[in-house]
Design a protein around this motif. Structure first.
Motif, PDB file in Angstrom:
ATOM      1  N   ASP A 269       0.799  -1.215   0.000  1.00  0.00           N
ATOM      2  CA  ASP A 269       0.000   0.000   0.000  1.00  0.00           C
ATOM      3  C   ASP A 269       0.836   1.273   0.000  1.00  0.00           C
ATOM      4  N   TYR A 270       2.070   1.160   0.485  1.00  0.00           N
ATOM      5  CA  TYR A 270       2.895   2.361   0.662  1.00  0.00           C
ATOM      6  C   TYR A 270       4.362   1.955   0.665  1.00  0.00           C
ATOM      7  N   LEU A 271       5.198   2.787   0.054  1.00  0.00           N
ATOM      8  CA  LEU A 271       6.628   2.529  -0.037  1.00  0.00           C
ATOM      9  C   LEU A 271       7.392   3.728   0.489  1.00  0.00           C
ATOM     10  N   SER A 272       8.157   3.526   1.545  1.00  0.00           N
ATOM     11  CA  SER A 272       9.028   4.565   2.096  1.00  0.00           C
ATOM     12  C   SER A 272      10.426   4.335   1.551  1.00  0.00           C
ATOM     13  N   ALA A 273      10.868   5.228   0.667  1.00  0.00           N
ATOM     14  CA  ALA A 273      12.141   5.055  -0.027  1.00  0.00           C
ATOM     15  C   ALA A 273      13.294   5.700   0.731  1.00  0.00           C
ATOM     16  N   PHE A 302      11.647  11.033   3.063  1.00  0.00           N
ATOM     17  CA  PHE A 302      11.565  11.979   4.179  1.00  0.00           C
ATOM     18  C   PHE A 302      12.802  12.866   4.275  1.00  0.00           C
ATOM     19  N   LYS A 303      13.714  12.764   3.306  1.00  0.00           N
ATOM     20  CA  LYS A 303      14.962  13.528   3.389  1.00  0.00           C
ATOM     21  C   LYS A 303      14.723  15.033   3.282  1.00  0.00           C
ATOM     22  N   GLY A 304      13.639  15.448   2.599  1.00  0.00           N
ATOM     23  CA  GLY A 304      13.334  16.871   2.517  1.00  0.00           C
ATOM     24  C   GLY A 304      12.942  17.482   3.848  1.00  0.00           C
ATOM     25  N   PHE A 331       2.312  10.997   3.624  1.00  0.00           N
ATOM     26  CA  PHE A 331       2.935  12.315   3.717  1.00  0.00           C
ATOM     27  C   PHE A 331       3.616  12.680   2.405  1.00  0.00           C
ATOM     28  N   THR A 332       3.474  13.938   2.025  1.00  0.00           N
ATOM     29  CA  THR A 332       4.085  14.400   0.792  1.00  0.00           C
ATOM     30  C   THR A 332       5.599  14.210   0.815  1.00  0.00           C
ATOM     31  N   SER A 333       6.165  13.945  -0.341  1.00  0.00           N
ATOM     32  CA  SER A 333       7.614  13.875  -0.487  1.00  0.00           C
ATOM     33  C   SER A 333       8.098  15.314  -0.635  1.00  0.00           C
ATOM     34  N   LEU A 334       8.482  15.908   0.472  1.00  0.00           N
ATOM     35  CA  LEU A 334       8.738  17.343   0.543  1.00  0.00           C
ATOM     36  C   LEU A 334       9.811  17.787  -0.455  1.00  0.00           C
TER      37      LEU A 334
END
Length: 381
Positions: A269-273, A302-304, A331-334
């Motif tokens: 459902d979701y991928l945190s890269a 989440f690096k942004g 959460f948006t990829s900032l």
């Protein structure tokens, strides 16, 4: 098979001293990345997420003498203390301590403020264990930038093997001159806040933080909970710092993980890269995700928000993935602008709610190391 769960957690960063404060900042689009001057290495300065030691000392003075500990020791002790505050009845004699870091207290090199052995990773672990009177010998995991997630896997494996009943994983790293000069020698530092997966990305931003999480077999029975399913690592042995251009190591870790657990890509459902915003890392990840059939899965970096926090990054992102699952929140990829990789990805461009059950967390690092981890929400009904 008996599962272990991601239980209490803590994130300490420029965005706040606690997970709730960090989540609040992320939901409002806050970023730790600020401009800093450093004429020694970068004449035009750099963007990074830094925590003033004065702010750390103000929090630490409630539990100890700040002058007795290095900056990183204080950050990691504060993170562990938040875990213990949330679990006053935790049986410490049966609880293991897993330390994740890449450089430890390397910022103390040449300062002569502490004994020389405080530079060693084993000593960092010993100082933290002694502070909390943890009797079992701590375990140090230092495998480049997969360390935080690899420490979670290590904790699960040691609990499953019967070495610990529960384990506290704590991770941390600093933006020291050593780290800053090292990345600048690769010409990898971005002159502006990093933009993972974007066409105008120009490199990484660094950050410093600590995080901690309690892992164990017992979880609240009357609430949703996040179980650790499995993790797989692979090394592409491509280069001391550069990732495989074909994404081989990351692809192998993902494909082997999914196959071992009989999971199809469309079930994710979701991928945190990892998403460092360097030219080669982001391209490598896009290729690996495509090869694994994950190009349509909502993905972010989440690096942004934090910059690259090295040995803390994958643990912070694992904790944030846990809360994304619990709250059905993406959460948006900032700082993302437009796709800058050769194979399109389903980048999350705005905060939104979506029913989530199964998430994949990936991480990659120097030396060709790669890791993929599966987390699943168990819904209380």
């Amino acid at each position: 098979m008996k599962r272990n769960y991601l239980l209490s957690d803590s994130i300490i960063s420029p965005l706040g001293f606690g997970t709730d404060a960090n989540l609040k900042a992320i939901r409002s689009g806050g970023s730790a990345l600020k401009f800093h001057t450093n004429s020694r290495f970068l004449k035009d300065g750099f963007y990074a997420g830094l925590i003033p030691e004065k702010a750390i000392d103000e929090h630490f003075s409630d539990i100890g003498a700040p002058a007795m500990f290095t900056k990183l020791e204080k950050l990691m002790i504060l993170a562990v203390q938040q875990i213990l505050d949330q679990n006053p009845g935790l049986e410490m004699q049966d609880t293991g301590l897993i330390i994740s870091t890449t450089k430890g207290s390397i910022d103390q090199l040449g300062k002569d403020e502490f004994p020389e052995d405080r530079l060693f990773l084993w000593k960092l672990a010993e100082v933290i264990a002694d502070f909390f009177q943890i009797k079992k010998k701590p375990v140090v995991v230092s495998n480049a930038c997969i360390s935080g997630a690899l420490a979670v896997k290590t904790a699960n494996d040691l609990i499953t093997a019967g070495r610990f009943l529960n384990a506290i994983v704590v991770a941390g790293d600093l933006v020291s001159d050593f780290v800053l000069s090292g990345f600048q020698s690769f010409q990898a530092i971005s002159e502006k806040p990093c933009r993972p997966f974007s066409s105008d990305r120009t490199g990484i931003s660094l950050g410093e933080a600590s995080a901690a999480i309690l892992i164990g077999p017992e979880a609240g029975k009357n609430e949703d909970r996040i179980s650790y399913i499995d993790a797989c690592t692979a090394n592409d042995a491509n280069h001391i710092s550069g990732p495989s251009r074909t994404g081989e190591g990351l692809y192998l870790s993902i494909s082997r993980l999914l196959a071992a657990n009989n999971i199809e890509p469309e079930e994710i459902d979701y991928l945190s890269a990892h998403g460092t915003a360097t030219e080669f890392n982001d391209e490598m990840e896009a290729i690996a995700f495509n090869r694994a059939g994950l190009e349509k899965v909502p993905v972010n970096s989440f690096k942004g928000y934090y910059g690259h926090t090295l040995g803390a990054s994958a643990l912070i992102e694992t904790i944030l993935t846990k809360h994304s699952l619990l709250e059905n929140e993406l959460f948006t990829s900032l700082n993302f602008s437009e796709v800058g990789v050769s194979i399109p990805l389903n980048i999350i461009k705005e905060n939104r709610n979506k029913k989530l059950s199964l998430a994949l967390k990936t991480a990659s690092g120097f030396g060709g190391c790669n890791l993929a981890m599966l987390l699943k929400k168990e819904v209380y009904e």
